[in-house]
Design a protein around this motif. Structure first.
Motif, PDB file in Angstrom:
ATOM      1  N   THR A 103       0.836  -1.207   0.000  1.00  0.00           N
ATOM      2  CA  THR A 103       0.000   0.000   0.000  1.00  0.00           C
ATOM      3  C   THR A 103       0.868   1.253   0.000  1.00  0.00           C
ATOM      4  N   ALA A 104       1.917   1.255   0.816  1.00  0.00           N
ATOM      5  CA  ALA A 104       2.809   2.424   0.910  1.00  0.00           C
ATOM      6  C   ALA A 104       3.452   2.750  -0.436  1.00  0.00           C
ATOM      7  N   LEU A 105       3.660   1.725  -1.252  1.00  0.00           N
ATOM      8  CA  LEU A 105       4.291   1.951  -2.552  1.00  0.00           C
ATOM      9  C   LEU A 105       3.286   2.060  -3.696  1.00  0.00           C
ATOM     10  N   GLY A 106       1.993   2.094  -3.385  1.00  0.00           N
ATOM     11  CA  GLY A 106       0.973   2.216  -4.418  1.00  0.00           C
ATOM     12  C   GLY A 106       0.722   0.947  -5.197  1.00  0.00           C
ATOM     13  N   MET A 107       1.151  -0.182  -4.638  1.00  0.00           N
ATOM     14  CA  MET A 107       0.911  -1.469  -5.274  1.00  0.00           C
ATOM     15  C   MET A 107      -0.440  -2.003  -4.811  1.00  0.00           C
ATOM     16  N   VAL A 108      -0.993  -2.977  -5.533  1.00  0.00           N
ATOM     17  CA  VAL A 108      -2.217  -3.627  -5.070  1.00  0.00           C
ATOM     18  C   VAL A 108      -1.857  -4.418  -3.820  1.00  0.00           C
TER      19      VAL A 108
END
Length: 132
Positions: A103-108
């Motif tokens: 989430t922190a890296l904008g991944m699913v």
């Protein structure tokens, strides 16, 4: 007459939170509304164990796995300040920690430590930050 099983409130809260995270990700990616819904449904199927994430190749670490690779994953997450017990068991705590990182890296945030997730994690440990 049989009683219908009800999903516990804390589970519903978690599912709602996960759905919101996936929808936000899909919106940030500029996906059309229909695709946003499709991606959310896929995320639920992954969370419920009905399917693996689309990028979940054979080498992905997942709940139930144990060993040195899991220990290394947990150590890297811990180095970034993501709370996880380093015990070599891919348990719920580890899955949640992986989701937090994703989430922190904008991944699913699917909770599987795929090759891409582990590569990004190693990069972040080298740079010592989670906004890489």
């Amino acid at each position: 007459m049989t009683e219908t099983a009800r999903i516990p409130a804390e589970m519903l809260d978690r599912l709602a939170s996960d759905a919101f995270a996936v929808l936000n990700w899909a919106r940030r990616m500029g996906m059309p509304k229909a695709v946003q819904i499709e991606e959310t449904v896929k995320a639920f199927e992954v969370a419920l164990g009905y399917r693996q994430p689309p990028d979940c190749e054979d080498g992905a670490l997942k709940p139930g796995d144990n060993g040195e690779e899991v220990t290394a994953l947990q150590s890297e997450l811990s180095e970034l300040g993501i709370g996880v017990t380093v015990n070599g068991a891919y348990d719920d705590e580890t899955r949640v920690a992986v989701e937090q990182f994703q989430t922190a890296l904008g991944m699913v945030p699917h909770g599987f430590a795929t090759k891409l997730t582990r590569e990004r994690l190693s990069e972040c440990v080298r740079c010592n930050k989670t906004d890489h």
